[in-house]
Design a protein around this motif. Structure first.
Motif, PDB file in Angstrom:
ATOM      1  N   ALA A   1     -59.527  16.754  39.353  1.00 31.82           N
ATOM      2  CA  ALA A   1     -60.590  16.374  38.487  1.00 31.82           C
ATOM      3  C   ALA A   1     -59.764  14.535  38.284  1.00 31.82           C
ATOM      4  CB  ALA A   1     -61.389  16.615  37.289  1.00 31.82           C
ATOM      5  N   PHE A   2     -58.749  14.839  38.467  1.00 30.01           N
ATOM      6  CA  PHE A   2     -57.348  13.939  38.190  1.00 30.01           C
ATOM      7  C   PHE A   2     -57.193  13.229  39.694  1.00 30.01           C
ATOM      8  CE2 PHE A   2     -52.838  12.334  38.469  1.00 30.01           C
ATOM      9  CZ  PHE A   2     -53.563  11.419  37.294  1.00 30.01           C
ATOM     10  N   MET A   3     -57.220  14.189  40.633  1.00 23.93           N
ATOM     11  CA  MET A   3     -57.135  13.380  41.896  1.00 23.93           C
ATOM     12  C   MET A   3     -58.666  12.210  42.021  1.00 23.93           C
ATOM     13  SD  MET A   3     -54.679  15.374  44.055  1.00 23.93           S
ATOM     14  CE  MET A   3     -56.674  16.308  44.589  1.00 23.93           C
ATOM     15  N   ASP A   4     -59.814  13.290  41.421  1.00 18.35           N
ATOM     16  CA  ASP A   4     -60.915  12.483  41.791  1.00 18.35           C
ATOM     17  C   ASP A   4     -61.586  11.479  41.753  1.00 18.35           C
ATOM     18  OD1 ASP A   4     -62.786  14.257  43.398  1.00 18.35           O
ATOM     19  OD2 ASP A   4     -64.074  14.505  41.914  1.00 18.35           O
ATOM     20  N   VAL A   5     -60.561  10.819  40.334  1.00 21.43           N
ATOM     21  CA  VAL A   5     -60.904   9.251  40.359  1.00 21.43           C
ATOM     22  C   VAL A   5     -61.177   8.131  41.290  1.00 21.43           C
ATOM     23  CG1 VAL A   5     -59.805   9.030  38.030  1.00 21.43           C
ATOM     24  CG2 VAL A   5     -58.755   8.601  40.298  1.00 21.43           C
TER      25      VAL A   5
ATOM     26  N   VAL B   1     -53.132   5.354  42.684  1.00 19.39           N
ATOM     27  CA  VAL B   1     -52.813   5.469  41.412  1.00 19.39           C
ATOM     28  C   VAL B   1     -52.940   7.542  42.509  1.00 19.39           C
ATOM     29  CG1 VAL B   1     -53.026   6.968  39.189  1.00 19.39           C
ATOM     30  CG2 VAL B   1     -53.277   4.113  39.439  1.00 19.39           C
ATOM     31  N   GLY B   2     -52.131   8.369  41.894  1.00 22.61           N
ATOM     32  CA  GLY B   2     -51.766  10.052  41.504  1.00 22.61           C
ATOM     33  C   GLY B   2     -51.843  10.054  43.487  1.00 22.61           C
ATOM     34  N   MET B   3     -51.894  11.404  43.791  1.00 23.63           N
ATOM     35  CA  MET B   3     -52.033  12.075  45.434  1.00 23.63           C
ATOM     36  C   MET B   3     -52.897  11.181  46.539  1.00 23.63           C
ATOM     37  SD  MET B   3     -50.748  15.539  46.329  1.00 23.63           S
ATOM     38  CE  MET B   3     -51.180  16.080  48.275  1.00 23.63           C
ATOM     39  N   LEU B   4     -52.142  10.714  47.544  1.00 23.99           N
ATOM     40  CA  LEU B   4     -52.994  10.108  48.043  1.00 23.99           C
ATOM     41  C   LEU B   4     -53.645  10.935  49.452  1.00 23.99           C
ATOM     42  CD1 LEU B   4     -54.534   7.070  48.515  1.00 23.99           C
ATOM     43  CD2 LEU B   4     -52.715   6.513  50.197  1.00 23.99           C
TER      44      LEU B   4
END
Ligand SMILES: Nc1ncnc2c1ncn2[C@@H]1O[C@H](COP(=O)(O)OP(=O)(O)OP(=O)(O)O)[C@@H](O)[C@H]1O
Ligand SMILES: [Mg+2]
Lengths: 145, 279
Positions: free
Chosen positions: B154-158, B175-178
């Motif tokens: 869910a977090f990566m799904d932004v 932001v986060g994981m690519l």
């Protein structure tokens, strides 16, 4: 899933190990977080953390891309005068036919940059690789203070 | 030796109501919080269902068609999953299962107290119930893990936002994981933003990306050349010192891409490139 094991060996201080299954990109995140947490706890510098976590990212991703699944084991050791840890990346995938070739900068069988193995070796204090065609691959990195 | 599962099953079956009742009572006394959380009706239902399944399962457990045992395991797994969703601790769930022993053993004692076979009976029940108890732990761990993965997903799904910061300049803060699917999204978003706004410069800011490994590097290089194909220049900003040092060691060559340490520097350069000035 994680397995915890706490082994105290013969007067040689103690070592604690954690194993993480690596089968998806989410697991790569978990692997990175675990190592970062440990390094933070052991007070490694931020640069050290970035350096090693980048290698962890490469090696765990290699498991997913090239072997499908495997596991990473972190072994922390705290022996007289020496504090550090080792990460072992192990899979039962296809193995690597020519290790020297695979270690070469820019070599990739998946049309990628081919920097994962060569880069990880440069990023970590200690790097060793064993691989048998048809059996799997085992890579160990080590860091200490 | 005849299989004792049959005998045990018929003893349990004869005393089924007594077992359910005494199991429930144990839970009310010993697992107060659990009973309060899930309610007495639920406790009653659980004790009855699992007792019934256990009675069936012990009968066929040593045969090849131990479907009944599998069913029992499934039931216990389901129960454990439900309990973990309700934030009931794994210990409480395991205890819930273990207390069935306290309901069964006195009954065996009553009927077979003088008979040496009781030891075998107790061992038999013990090994089954212990296995079920362990199963609840395993399922608890698995369901926790699933939850964490879901949250990460869910977090990566932004979605990837694009901001038109100036005339001819778009900004894509990452932001986060690519991972590959987010890179795909980033490329699409960036390219259509360049097209829609007819921008000349796209700034990709990676200050929010914790680790830039060779995969992320490759994605950035691809994005930059795709932007070029559309007639736009791509700047990468937010490459902190630690990351650029690591990238050099890793052997990543970003020399084909214009990079800046801070977003502010990048924006200034973009303004120069588009021959604009901050008024
Ligand atoms: N765990 C593994 N099992 C089997 N083969 C592997 C494994 N790890 C690496 N390899 C082989 O070694 C080659 C080089 O690996 P390396 O990580 O350097 O590059 P890559 O994974 O292809 O690309 P990059 O990591 O830059 O995206 C791979 O292309 C693959 O053929
Ligand atoms: Mg790789």
């Amino acid at each position: 899933m994680e397995k915890y094991q706490d082994s105290r060996d013969s007067g040689q201080g103690q070592s604690v190990s954690t194993t993480i299954f690596v089968a998806s990109y989410e697991d790569v995140i978990v692997a990175r977080q675990k190592v970062r947490e440990l390094m933070n706890e052991m007070k490694f510098s931020l640069l050290d953390q970035t350096r090693v976590v980048t290698a962890v990212s490469e090696l765990s991703r290699n498991i997913i891309v090239h072997a499908g699944k495997g596991e990473m084991t972190i072994i922390k050791y705290d022996e007289s005068g020496r504090r550090g840890f080792r990460c072992i990346f192990e899979d039962k995938g296809p193995g690597i036919a020519d290790i020297d070739l695979a270690m070469r900068e820019g070599y990739s069988t998946t049309n990628s940059l081919g920097l994962g193995l060569s880069g990880s070796k440069k990023l970590c204090k200690n790097f060793s690789i064993q691989s048998t065609r048809g059996k799997g691959t085992r890579i160990e990195i080590a860091e200490w203070k | 030796m005849t299989f004792i599962g049959n005998e045990i099953s018929s003893i349990l079956s004869k005393n089924r109501n007594k077992i359910c009742d005494s199991w429930k009572k144990q839970l009310i006394i010993q697992s107060r919080t659990l009973v309060e959380l899930i309610g007495l009706n639920q406790v009653e239902k659980i004790t009855q269902e699992i007792s019934d399944s256990l009675i069936k399962a012990v009968k066929t457990i040593n045969t090849h068609e131990h479907e009944d045992y599998k069913k029992l395991e499934k039931q216990v797994a389901e129960l454990s999953r439900e309990m973990s969703l309700r934030n009931i601790t794994p210990t409480e769930t395991a205890q819930l299962i273990f207390f069935i022993k306290d309901a069964i053993f006195p009954i065996l004692q009553e009927d077979y107290g003088q008979n040496s076979i009781i030891a075998d009976y107790i061992l038999f029940i013990n090994s089954i119930v212990d296995k079920l108890g362990l199963l609840t732990f395993q399922i608890y761990l698995e369901s926790r893990e699933e939850l964490i993965k879901e949250q990460q997903r869910a977090f990566m799904d932004v979605s990837v936002p694009v901001v038109k910061v100036w005339k001819d300049i778009v900004l894509i803060p990452l932001v986060g994981m690519l991972d590959s699917s987010r890179t795909q999204l980033m490329m699409e978003t960036m390219l259509s933003a360049i097209e829609d706004t007819q921008s000349k410069v796209a700034i990709i800011d990676i200050s929010g990306i914790p680790i830039v490994d060779s995969l992320v590097a490759r994605h950035l290089i691809t994005a930059a050349s795709a932007a070029k194909l559309m007639g736009a220049e791509c700047l990468i900003t937010g490459i902190r010192a630690k990351i650029s040092q690591t990238l050099v060691q890793l052997g990543v060559d970003l020399s084909g891409i214009v990079t800046k340490t801070t977003l502010a520097d990048g924006l200034q350069l973009a303004l120069q490139m588009t021959e604009q000035k901050l008024i």
